[in-house]
Each structure stands twice: as C-alpha cells, then as structure tokens.
Design an enzyme around this catalytic site. Structure first.
Site, PDB file in Angstrom:
ATOM      1  N   ASP A 151      -0.002  18.388   8.989  1.00 33.97           N
ATOM      2  CA  ASP A 151       0.085  18.312   7.525  1.00 33.97           C
ATOM      3  C   ASP A 151      -0.517  19.562   6.876  1.00 33.97           C
ATOM      4  OD1 ASP A 151       0.759  17.120   5.102  1.00 33.97           O
ATOM      5  OD2 ASP A 151      -0.139  15.197   5.628  1.00 33.97           O
ATOM      6  N   ASP A 170       7.229  12.850   0.649  1.00 33.80           N
ATOM      7  CA  ASP A 170       6.301  11.722   0.685  1.00 33.80           C
ATOM      8  C   ASP A 170       6.879  10.488   0.003  1.00 33.80           C
ATOM      9  OD1 ASP A 170       4.270  12.844   2.153  1.00 33.80           O
ATOM     10  OD2 ASP A 170       3.069  13.449   0.429  1.00 33.80           O
TER      11      ASP A 170
END
Length: 692
Positions: free
Chosen positions: A439, A496
């Site tokens: 990430d 997301d």
C-alpha cells in the site's frame, strides 16, 4: 535523407531525418506496402511555407529543439551546473537496426549525447519508446520527453484520465484547439488524479469502429503530458517525468517507456493492445500456469480489530464461499491499533498474536487457501520506534503537512531500503506467505524521481529474494497504477470503493489500458462503507466477476440467500477464469446511455461473455438492442442468458433470450444486436456465447 520504418500487422511508423538532424515521424497508421518509397513519403509529408512563417518549417522531431526555432514545447530543457540554459543542436552519430531501432545523436560542443530507442511488438501491436541523455559534465535537467509522436489531424478531441479517491478512471474529453493541453502530476506517485494515458480518437470513432491512437507513460512517479497544436496545424504529444523531478545535477538521465499504438478498429483496438502487452509482456507472474485465485481481504470485516478466533471464523466462511487466498490487512504489527501509529515497525504484534502469525496461517492453509499480508513499506508514523530512532529518514521538511497521519520514508537512501528489506524479508522467511498487498496511502511532500527509483530497487530486491511471492500495487486504491509498477507487481487494487455501481464504470474505463487478470474487483459489504449505498448481492457479485474476483466484507453478515448467490457466481467465475483472464475486454457501443456493456472475447474468438450493466433508469421504456463486436460474420453463435432467473416481475414479456438459448449469426449479433429483458437500475445481465 535518412529513413527508418517499424511495422506490425496493424501499423507502420515511418521516421525520416533531413541530413544529420533529428528524425520526425512522417507517417503513422495502417500498414504501408513493403515497397513504399520512404523518401517520397517524407517529401509528401512536408507542408508549405507562406507569410508570417519562417523560410523553412522546423521539424516536429522526436525531440523538438528550441535551437531550431521550433514554435512549440521543446523535447529537452537542460541547464549547465551553474544554471545557464543550454541550447542543444543534436546531430546524427549512428543508428542500430535490429529487434529495436536505436538512434544516436550528439552535440559535441556542449558534450551532450542523446539516444532514442523504438520497437514494435508484432503480437501485441505495441510501440515502445524511450530516450536517454548523457553529458560530459553534470547538468540540471528540467525536461526530457520520451520520443515525440504526432497526433492525427482528423481528430476533434482527446481523451485523458482523471479521478479521485474512490472515483478513479474518469474520462475527460477535451477539444483540440490552438495551444497546449498540459497535464502534470506532481504528487510523486501515479495518482488517482492523473493516470498517465491519452487517447486521440479520429473523427466519429467509437469503441468499436474508426481510427485512434493511444499512449501510456509507464512511470510510477509524477509525469507530464503535453498535447499541443502548433500555429501551422501540426500536433504533437509528449510524455516524460514531471518537470525538475531530478533535483540533483547528473550526467545520465532516462525517460520511462512510452507505450503507443494505432488502431483502425476504434478505441477497442488500442485497448486490446495495452491489455495484451501488459498481460503478456510486462507482468511476470511467479507461476504463469496457476489460475488466478479467488481473493479474500479482511479489511472491511475487521479493520484494526484483530482477534484470532474471529479471523479463523471469517477464513472458514470465506473458504466455504469459494475463496482461495486470504489476505490479512492492516493492523497485524506491533502497536498498530489505528492509523496514527506504528507504521515502519514491521514486527508481529505479540498482544494480538501471542504465538505469531503461524496459527492463523495454519488455519488458512487447512481451509485450502494461501496466505497474504499487508505492508506499507514506504511510509512511517511519527509515533513509531523507527521514527524515534531515525527522524532523518523521513522525506521532506519537519513541518510538512502529514497525510493520513503519516510521513513518507526517503526511499533514495540505501540505509532506508536496507532496513525495509531486512524487516520484510524476515517476515517472508519466517512465515508461509505467497502474497503481499503493498500500500501507499499518501502523496509525497514534493515530487522526486529518486523516490520512485528507490521503491523500484526495493521491489526488485525483494522479488529476487522471494520469487514465489505475488505483489499487489495499492495506493489508497488506484493511486499507483501504471506499467512501471506492474513490471514489479502482479495485481492492482483499482479503487478503495467496493460500490458495485461505481466499480461498473471504473472497470469499463480502466479496460482501455488494463486486462482482467491484474484488475482486482471484490464483492463488498451489503452497505458500501465508502458510498453508503446498498446493492443487491447479485449485482455486487457479477460486477466483481468481470475482473480478478474477490470478496472484501464480513461474511458473517450474509443471509443464506446471499451466500448461495455468492457461491454460485464464484463457481461460475472459477469455471470460466482460465479463458476469461486471457480474453480481450471490448467496450461495446450501447444505444442506451444507461447501459454500460462490455464483451470479453476469448483469444481464439470461439467464446465470449457479455456483461450489460444498467447504471441508471433508461429514457426509453424497453431495452434497445445491444450490438456485439469482433465476431466472425458468417459463423453461428449459440448465446444464453446466464442469469435469466434475475428477471424481475416487471419484465412481463417474452423476449427470446429470456426464454432460452438462441443460435444466430455473427452478422446478426453485430448489426442488430442482442435484445435483453427489462430490468431495474443497478442490475446486470450476463450473456454467454459460443461459436458453433
């Protein structure tokens, strides 16, 4: 006059140079005959001179030179060590012709050497190009474009890509006009806001027909795009690193690879070239023969609240639904109770996992799933052991604005990379982990190309040490998606947002560049955590089944009906994934703007699946026929509606596809199209087709 050409079955690219000057692209389009006289092509390409112009038109070369009175953006802006702007006059030195065309030019007086490399892939139809500058003395580079391409005259608009967190891959359509369309990403990563791509469709081009050219700059740091129409009508496209992101003086500078392709079959021709090149040439899977596993990520089930019995229960339920990989997300390491602390302290939390990760991994393996783990290696919290010991490792000023309560580590530093490698390597050696979710949850305090090169170096080192580990690129969702990061990773987290309606559109647009096999798409919670919307399980499941399928919800919330639907759709995806993950994704031209539709066509053309999502209420009462594409006109196809049981009560008629299997010609399907049953918004039809 020097001439060169690059050819594949789809296109010809011709470059010619006047004497020893830099060459320019004088033809790019449908394949030219093998015997075409390229000197004649060059002469035919030249435009006239009239009042208000120079007596000779400066070349729109692969690196336009300000020293040649070029009236637009130059391809090179460089200063000497004292900051004085240099005005190179590059002249021919040598040309290497083989699998690639490598052109060497130099300015001996200034001590500059320029190299351009161009190649065309005969199977993917992708042109790859890059530029390199070497100097005798250190210089400051403000701008270096990858080899510059012309844009077509018979085009009224350009399409580039913008977005935001949870709203990636939004298409901008900008009319051509005199001057520059200038986009520059200075966030230090590819960015939700500035995907480095450009499509220039010909007049009246659609997804399925007409001419188009397209570009992608394969670099994970900031980039600059220039699309310029000169006063004389010529058009140029430039891509390179964001300006001045090589902060230090140096003697060697390189662009990333610029990918370019021409299509005579609409935007889909460009899209399939990118999809195939990324899948077949760029991504290197640890085990290419392994089918893409159904993915489960626990983030939206537990967030930071890690509890071993709960996670075991969730893993068992995920496996029963069909999951084949379990990914433990953020919250597993020492002191990580929220997003304000512990980043960079990559040690297993003994409070949450007193016996380490082994018991959870053993349970996951017992459920016939592999195990993956979340990291955010490039970041640090000030509330962490690492920051307390090494505050100088943070990138940027001490009083900078934090992002998501964190700072970036300076990845240009070898000691930072050594530390990160040692910690991640230890985890991968101690545990049976075959997947990393990597990430990157904040933009950088300033753009810096060295940061990207440092990240690449760490990824390359880890992959060499652990070649069996697959890596996902995630940056708050789709904030770092490009061919540069995908040379080192194997999957991207597109967004997301697990909102199926938002995903339907994002996936449709991302298919202009990305194949299904690298595009993660998950079935989210009943009520989406990022949009607040609630969608039916059938819609959520089928939207996820369009790409690399996974789940990201708490399976304990599912009713038996929802679990049954999810198991069935997952089983369907598993049955078809071997060919679907190698298929071309073709965007369809829908007569109804409310319908977002695509056709996934097997590489041999023998079978396809159509996903027709209804993103809004239609203006007309009944669905309009949906035309298919790229079928064999005189072949016959058997088509079937996979989910006809999803037809609502308000679908009261008897269209043939609703009643059963049809056999019709490719001509019929491409000229008239498929007539679908009526349905509500936020629903999707799935149609299978097979050539007989």
């Amino acid at each position: 006059m020097r001439t060169w050409r690059l050819d594949c079955a789809r296109q010809t690219l011709v470059l010619t140079s006047d004497g020893d000057r830099l060459p320019e692209v004088v033809y790019w389009g449908r394949p030219l005959p093998a015997g075409e006289d390229l000197q004649t092509v060059a002469r035919a390409y030249a435009i006239d001179v009239t009042g208000g112009m120079l007596d000779r038109n400066p070349a729109l070369s692969i690196c336009p030179e300000a020293s040649d009175s070029f009236p637009g953006q130059p391809g090179l802006v460089v200063r000497d060590g004292q900051g004085v702007v240099l005005m190179p006059r590059l002249r021919f030195v040598d040309a290497e012709e083989g699998s690639a065309l490598v052109l060497h030019f130099a300015d001996a007086d200034l001590g500059l050497r320029y190299m351009a490399r161009l190649a065309v892939d005969p199977d993917t139809h992708m042109i790859t190009s890059s530029a390199r500058l070497e100097t005798d003395d250190p210089v400051r580079l403000d701008w270096l474009a990858a080899p510059v391409f012309p844009a077509p005259h018979l085009s009224d608009e350009m399409i580039d890509v913008a977005g935001r967190w949870c709203g990636e891959f939004q298409l901008n359509r900008t009319p051509w006009s005199a001057g520059i369309r200038f986009r520059e990403n200075r966030t230090g990563r590819t960015g939700h806001e500035h995907f480095p791509g450009l499509i220039v469709p010909g007049r009246e081009a659609t997804n399925t027909q007409g001419q188009a050219v397209a570009f992608h700059y394969g670099w994970s740091g900031g980039h600059r795009m220039v699309a310029e129409e000169l006063p004389d009508g010529r058009r140029q496209v430039q891509f390179g690193h964001a300006g001045t992101t090589d902060a230090a003086t140096g003697t060697v500078f390189e662009t990333a690879t610029l990918y370019a392709t021409y299509s005579a079959s609409g935007l889909n021709g460009c899209a399939t070239a990118f999809q195939r090149h990324l899948r077949d040439r760029t991504v290197s899977f640890p085990d290419a023969a392994r089918l893409r596993p159904v993915h489960y990520n626990c983030w939206e089930a537990v967030y930071f609240d890690h509890d071993l019995p709960t996670l075991k229960d969730i893993a068992t339920r995920a496996a029963a639904l069909g999951a084949e990989r379990f990914v433990l997300d953020d919250g597993w390491f020492k002191g990580r109770t929220d997003d304000r602390r512990a980043l960079a302290d990559w040690v297993v939390d003994e409070t949450k996992y007193p016996d380490g990760l082994g018991p959870l991994i053993d349970h996951v393996h017992a459920e016939a799933m592999s195990f993956g783990l979340w990291f955010e290696p490039e970041m640090v919290n000030t509330e962490s052991d690492v920051y307390r010991a090494h505050p100088d490792w943070a990138l940027g000023a001490a009083d900078q604005i934090p992002g998501r309560q964190q700072l970036a580590l300076d990845m240009s530093r070898p000691d930072v990379r050594d530390y990160l490698f040692s910690r991640i390597d230890a985890i991968l050696r101690d545990y049976a982990i075959d997947y990393i979710k990597w990430d990157h949850n904040r933009v950088l305090p300033a753009p810096d190309a060295a940061q990207t090169r440092g990240t690449y170096a760490l990824l390359d080192r880890l992959r060499a040490a652990h070649p069996g580990v697959e890596i996902e690129s995630c940056a708050s969702g789709g904030g770092r998606i490009d061919f540069g990061i995908l040379q080192r990773t194997h999957r991207v987290w597109l967004s997301d947002s697990n909102d199926a309606l938002e995903r339907l559109n994002m996936q449709h647009n991302a298919a202009l560049f990305l194949p299904a096999c690298v595009t993660g798409s998950h079935v989210g919670p009943r009520r989406c955590h990022t949009s607040g919307r609630t969608h039916d399980i059938t819609f959520r499941a089928w939207v996820a089944a369009q790409r690399h399928m996974g789940f990201e919800m708490d399976p304990r919330e599912l009713t038996e009906h929802e679990a049954s639907v999810l198991r069935d759709v997952t089983a369907w995806w598993k049955t078809n994934r071997a060919w679907m993950m190698q298929a071309d994704i073709l965007r369809l031209d829908s007569a109804d703007p409310a319908c977002i539709a695509e056709q996934q066509l097997a590489r041999d053309g023998a079978r396809f699946v159509v996903f027709a999502g209804k993103a809004a209420a239609s203006e007309q009462i009944a669905p309009r026929p949906l035309r298919l594409t790229e079928l064999v006109p005189d072949a016959y196809y058997q088509i079937d509606l996979v989910n006809r049981a999803d037809a609502p009560d308000l679908s009261r008629g008897s269209p043939a596809l609703k009643e059963g299997v049809l056999t019709v010609s490719g001509t019929y399907l491409m000229q008239h199209g498929v007539t679908l049953p009526w349905t509500f918004p936020d629903r999707i039809w799935v149609i299978e087709g097979q050539r007989i």
